[in-house]
Scaffold this motif. Structure first.
Motif, short mmCIF file in Angstrom:
data_model
loop_
_atom_site.label_atom_id
_atom_site.label_comp_id
_atom_site.label_asym_id
_atom_site.label_seq_id
_atom_site.Cartn_x
_atom_site.Cartn_y
_atom_site.Cartn_z
N CYS A 19 0.79 -1.25 -0.01
CA CYS A 19 0.16 0.06 0.28
C CYS A 19 1.02 1.34 -0.08
N THR A 20 0.30 2.21 -0.38
CA THR A 20 1.15 3.57 -0.40
C THR A 20 0.26 4.63 0.23
N PHE A 21 0.63 5.23 1.30
CA PHE A 21 0.02 5.99 2.09
C PHE A 21 0.78 7.48 1.96
N THR A 22 -0.40 8.39 1.53
CA THR A 22 0.29 9.73 1.48
C THR A 22 -0.38 10.80 2.39
N ALA A 194 6.47 -4.09 4.66
CA ALA A 194 7.86 -4.11 4.12
C ALA A 194 7.98 -3.38 2.61
N SER A 195 6.94 -3.58 2.05
CA SER A 195 6.80 -3.21 0.57
C SER A 195 6.17 -1.84 0.40
N TYR A 229 9.30 8.25 1.91
CA TYR A 229 9.83 7.31 2.74
C TYR A 229 9.40 5.89 2.59
N SER A 230 10.21 4.77 3.25
CA SER A 230 9.56 3.59 3.27
C SER A 230 8.57 3.67 4.50
N PHE A 231 7.57 2.79 4.23
CA PHE A 231 6.77 2.70 5.61
C PHE A 231 7.35 1.98 6.76
#
Length: 249
Positions: A19-22, A194-195, A229-231
């Motif tokens: 997932c991408t969190f913005t 992780a991804s 950033y990486s989560f």
């Protein structure tokens, strides 16, 4: 699909990988603005959308295009909320102005969720994501939620400051909570996210002179910045997301 069932299902998807969190903040000339968090789980839907739909039942197989507020959901859950501690009820009240927009399609392999609220002053945003972690307590701590796996619960206290000359985002590690967190829980969160990525996009009413983070990307008009950033950094090293913005006079 009822509001809480829909929210729980969407949060369940968000707890899964890729997932991408913005995190978005827009500040206007008068200091008012908008705060939102976008969660994009479309890559997961592309990989396992059919299986997710099958596991979650007929409702999950339907396309969803929904908008509702936490205030609506809290009205539905008022009996459960009344049983919570006064402190937890106060934390939930901070979330009342959030609007939740969800778009999900198994056929289009799309999952997008936005949590957004307007503010009169950035001071209203102090620890707003940490407050979101109280959502788990609505069902005795068993509600599926990205905050339960780490989102908003990275053992830090987050503050924002803006005075027209400078803006700062600062997370301070809560050592007590860090010590209480079980190692296996930390390892699980690391595996789950992780991804995933955590992106910051901030928009200001003034041109930016400089940013303390060297990885910040500027918009053409130098009024906006984007930092990725990486989560895992968000989870394990929230202080890495601290920075200060200085504006032109």
């Amino acid at each position: 699909m009822k509001l809480y069932k829909l929210l729980s299902f969407c949060f369940l998807i968000a707890t899964l990988t890729s997932c991408t969190f913005t995190e978005n903040i827009t500040i206007n000339e008068n200091g008012t603005g908008n705060f939102s968090v976008d969660i994009d789980g479309s890559s997961l839907m592309q990989m396992a959308g059919d299986q997710i739909g099958s596991q979650m039942g007929a409702d999950a197989k339907k396309d969803i295009d929904s908008t509702f507020s936490f205030k609506q959901m809290f009205e539905q859950k008022k009996d459960s909320i009344a049983k919570l501690s006064p402190e937890t009820q106060q934390e939930l009240k901070k979330l009342e102005n959030f609007t939740i927009k969800t778009k999900m399609s198994s056929e289009k392999k799309e999952f997008l969720m936005t949590m957004a609220m307007d503010f009169k002053n950035v001071n209203e945003l102090q620890d707003i994501l940490q407050s979101a972690s109280t959502l788990q307590k609505l069902e005795g701590g068993n509600a599926p939620s990205p905050v339960g796996a780490g989102f908003g619960g990275n053992n830090s206290k987050l503050s924002y400051k803006y005075d027209g000359k400078k803006f700062s985002r600062k997370a301070i590690i809560d050592q007590q909570k860090l010590a209480e967190k079980a190692k296996d829980s930390a390892d699980m969160s690391k595996m789950i996210f992780a991804s995933s990525n955590y992106i910051i996009k901030y928009h200001f009413p003034k041109k930016i002179k400089k940013v303390s983070n060297p990885n910040a990307l500027f918009s053409d008009d130098r009024k906006s910045i984007t930092i990725q950033y990486s989560f895992t950094d968000y989870m394990e090293n929230p202080e890495k997301l601290n920075f200060e913005v200085e504006f032109e006079k």
